[in-house]
Scaffold this motif. Structure first.
Motif, PDB file in Angstrom:
ATOM      1  N   LEU A  81       5.973  34.846 -37.505  1.00 31.75           N
ATOM      2  CA  LEU A  81       4.562  34.636 -37.166  1.00 31.75           C
ATOM      3  C   LEU A  81       3.916  33.642 -38.125  1.00 31.75           C
ATOM      4  O   LEU A  81       3.157  32.757 -37.705  1.00 31.75           O
ATOM      5  N   ALA A  82       4.249  33.765 -39.412  1.00 30.03           N
ATOM      6  CA  ALA A  82       3.696  32.833 -40.398  1.00 30.03           C
ATOM      7  C   ALA A  82       4.165  31.417 -40.113  1.00 30.03           C
ATOM      8  O   ALA A  82       3.383  30.454 -40.218  1.00 30.03           O
ATOM      9  N   ARG A  83       5.431  31.262 -39.752  1.00 32.73           N
ATOM     10  CA  ARG A  83       5.962  29.929 -39.450  1.00 32.73           C
ATOM     11  C   ARG A  83       5.320  29.354 -38.184  1.00 32.73           C
ATOM     12  O   ARG A  83       4.957  28.173 -38.145  1.00 32.73           O
ATOM     13  N   ALA A  84       5.164  30.191 -37.168  1.00 39.66           N
ATOM     14  CA  ALA A  84       4.536  29.732 -35.933  1.00 39.66           C
ATOM     15  C   ALA A  84       3.091  29.295 -36.178  1.00 39.66           C
ATOM     16  O   ALA A  84       2.636  28.277 -35.638  1.00 39.66           O
ATOM     17  N   ARG A  85       2.383  30.041 -37.012  1.00 42.95           N
ATOM     18  CA  ARG A  85       1.004  29.653 -37.326  1.00 42.95           C
ATOM     19  C   ARG A  85       0.967  28.337 -38.088  1.00 42.95           C
ATOM     20  O   ARG A  85       0.103  27.487 -37.849  1.00 42.95           O
ATOM     21  N   ALA A  86       1.906  28.163 -39.019  1.00 46.04           N
ATOM     22  CA  ALA A  86       1.942  26.923 -39.794  1.00 46.04           C
ATOM     23  C   ALA A  86       2.219  25.721 -38.905  1.00 46.04           C
ATOM     24  O   ALA A  86       1.685  24.631 -39.118  1.00 46.04           O
ATOM     25  N   LEU A  87       3.055  25.907 -37.900  1.00 44.84           N
ATOM     26  CA  LEU A  87       3.449  24.795 -37.027  1.00 44.84           C
ATOM     27  C   LEU A  87       2.466  24.533 -35.887  1.00 44.84           C
ATOM     28  O   LEU A  87       2.225  23.382 -35.530  1.00 44.84           O
ATOM     29  N   TYR A  88       1.893  25.601 -35.312  1.00 50.47           N
ATOM     30  CA  TYR A  88       1.223  25.439 -34.027  1.00 50.47           C
ATOM     31  C   TYR A  88      -0.245  25.838 -33.977  1.00 50.47           C
ATOM     32  O   TYR A  88      -0.937  25.488 -33.013  1.00 50.47           O
ATOM     33  N   GLU A  89      -0.734  26.573 -34.975  1.00 47.35           N
ATOM     34  CA  GLU A  89      -2.126  27.004 -34.911  1.00 47.35           C
ATOM     35  C   GLU A  89      -3.042  25.778 -34.914  1.00 47.35           C
ATOM     36  O   GLU A  89      -2.888  24.882 -35.723  1.00 47.35           O
ATOM     37  N   GLY A  90      -3.962  25.769 -33.997  1.00 47.81           N
ATOM     38  CA  GLY A  90      -4.821  24.599 -33.803  1.00 47.81           C
ATOM     39  C   GLY A  90      -4.437  23.853 -32.551  1.00 47.81           C
ATOM     40  O   GLY A  90      -5.293  23.402 -31.795  1.00 47.81           O
ATOM     41  N   ALA A  91      -3.125  23.754 -32.314  1.00 44.28           N
ATOM     42  CA  ALA A  91      -2.635  23.115 -31.093  1.00 44.28           C
ATOM     43  C   ALA A  91      -2.547  24.124 -29.949  1.00 44.28           C
ATOM     44  O   ALA A  91      -2.694  23.768 -28.777  1.00 44.28           O
ATOM     45  N   CYS A  92      -2.311  25.394 -30.292  1.00 44.28           N
ATOM     46  CA  CYS A  92      -2.206  26.432 -29.271  1.00 44.28           C
ATOM     47  C   CYS A  92      -2.497  27.796 -29.905  1.00 44.28           C
ATOM     48  O   CYS A  92      -2.668  27.904 -31.111  1.00 44.28           O
ATOM     49  N   HIS A  93      -2.561  28.814 -29.094  1.00 44.46           N
ATOM     50  CA  HIS A  93      -2.764  30.170 -29.591  1.00 44.46           C
ATOM     51  C   HIS A  93      -1.453  30.688 -30.186  1.00 44.46           C
ATOM     52  O   HIS A  93      -0.372  30.421 -29.658  1.00 44.46           O
ATOM     53  N   VAL A  94      -1.541  31.446 -31.263  1.00 48.94           N
ATOM     54  CA  VAL A  94      -0.367  32.078 -31.875  1.00 48.94           C
ATOM     55  C   VAL A  94      -0.670  33.563 -32.028  1.00 48.94           C
ATOM     56  O   VAL A  94      -1.694  33.942 -32.611  1.00 48.94           O
ATOM     57  N   VAL A  95       0.204  34.416 -31.482  1.00 44.28           N
ATOM     58  CA  VAL A  95      -0.028  35.862 -31.491  1.00 44.28           C
ATOM     59  C   VAL A  95       1.267  36.591 -31.845  1.00 44.28           C
ATOM     60  O   VAL A  95       2.350  36.009 -31.797  1.00 44.28           O
ATOM     61  N   ARG A  96       1.127  37.851 -32.199  1.00 43.67           N
ATOM     62  CA  ARG A  96       2.315  38.663 -32.462  1.00 43.67           C
ATOM     63  C   ARG A  96       2.769  39.352 -31.170  1.00 43.67           C
ATOM     64  O   ARG A  96       1.960  39.883 -30.421  1.00 43.67           O
ATOM     65  N   TYR A  97       4.067  39.352 -30.978  1.00 47.65           N
ATOM     66  CA  TYR A  97       4.686  39.985 -29.819  1.00 47.65           C
ATOM     67  C   TYR A  97       4.775  41.495 -30.044  1.00 47.65           C
ATOM     68  O   TYR A  97       5.043  41.946 -31.155  1.00 47.65           O
TER      69      TYR A  97
END
Length: 219
Positions: free
Chosen positions: A82-98
């Motif tokens: 989740l931390a990696r996904a937020r670092a890469l994609y937050e701002g460009a798309c939504h990031v949530v926990r599964y």
């Protein structure tokens, strides 16, 4: 009901889980903030599920391509993913926990996200989630699919249980022919399987300069 199998298993596994600190338990149970309506001008909302760091990295070039036309949501299960996904994609798309694969957790999650289609990176085929999506008319696909020989042997032992879930997949884009054969053996119709190669190479970055290269050249 699958929940009746999951709950005893969770109780047995609880001491093991307790050894490692984990965050976001309310999110793991599907309690996430309801996402806003999909971005204006986009064709649909796509949920891409990346379990952990490796899968999140594999999406590095796919996400920017998809966000041109779609409203993208990236989910991850682990804290590091989740931390990696937020670092890469937050701002460009939504990031949530599964969420965990308990039926009520899955329903909460899907109510909050409202995806029009789902892509599961590499595998992560959970029965309640896939069935809930099917019930909502949401197609589920595997992308960058892989099923190692070891995992295949394990899945094959419970094929009567997990096979119908594989059979519900709308499409499986897998890395090579060996994986294609295993997905077919697990219940995915051959006409729904595509050999697409590995996204690992798409996500690779070629640097013009490598730190320390000049010093090494002088040695």
């Amino acid at each position: 009901h699958l929940d009746l199998l999951y709950i005893p298993a969770a109780i047995v596994m609880a001491p093991l889980w307790a050894r490692k600190k984990r965050h976001g338990w309310h999110e793991r149970f599907g309690k996430i903030a309801t996402l806003p309506p999909r971005r204006e001008g986009t064709r649909a909302r796509l949920l891409l599920h990346a379990v952990s760091v490796g899968e999140a990295n594999a999406l590095r070039h796919l996400v920017p391509l998809l966000t041109r036309e779609f409203d993208v949501v990236v989910s991850a299960s682990t804290d590091t993913g989740l931390a990696r996904a937020r670092a890469l994609y937050e701002g460009a798309c939504h990031v949530v926990r599964y969420p965990v694969d308990l039926s009520w957790c899955v329903e909460r999650f899907l109510n909050a996200v409202q995806p029009d289609a789902v892509g599961l990176v590499e595998l992560e085929v959970w029965p309640n989630f896939v069935r809930a999506c099917e019930g909502r008319g949401v197609p589920v696909a595997v992308i960058n699919g892989r099923l190692s020989e070891r995992s295949f042997r394990g899945y094959r032992r419970i094929r009567a249980f997990i096979g119908p879930t594989f059979g519900r997949l709308a499409i499986a884009g897998v890395q090579d022919e060996a994986y294609a054969a295993r997905f077919e053996a697990m219940g995915v119709a051959r006409e729904r399987i595509r050999v697409t190669g590995s996204m690992k190479w798409d996500a690779a970055t070629i640097a013009d300069e490598v730190p320390g290269a000049a010093d090494l050249a002088r040695v």
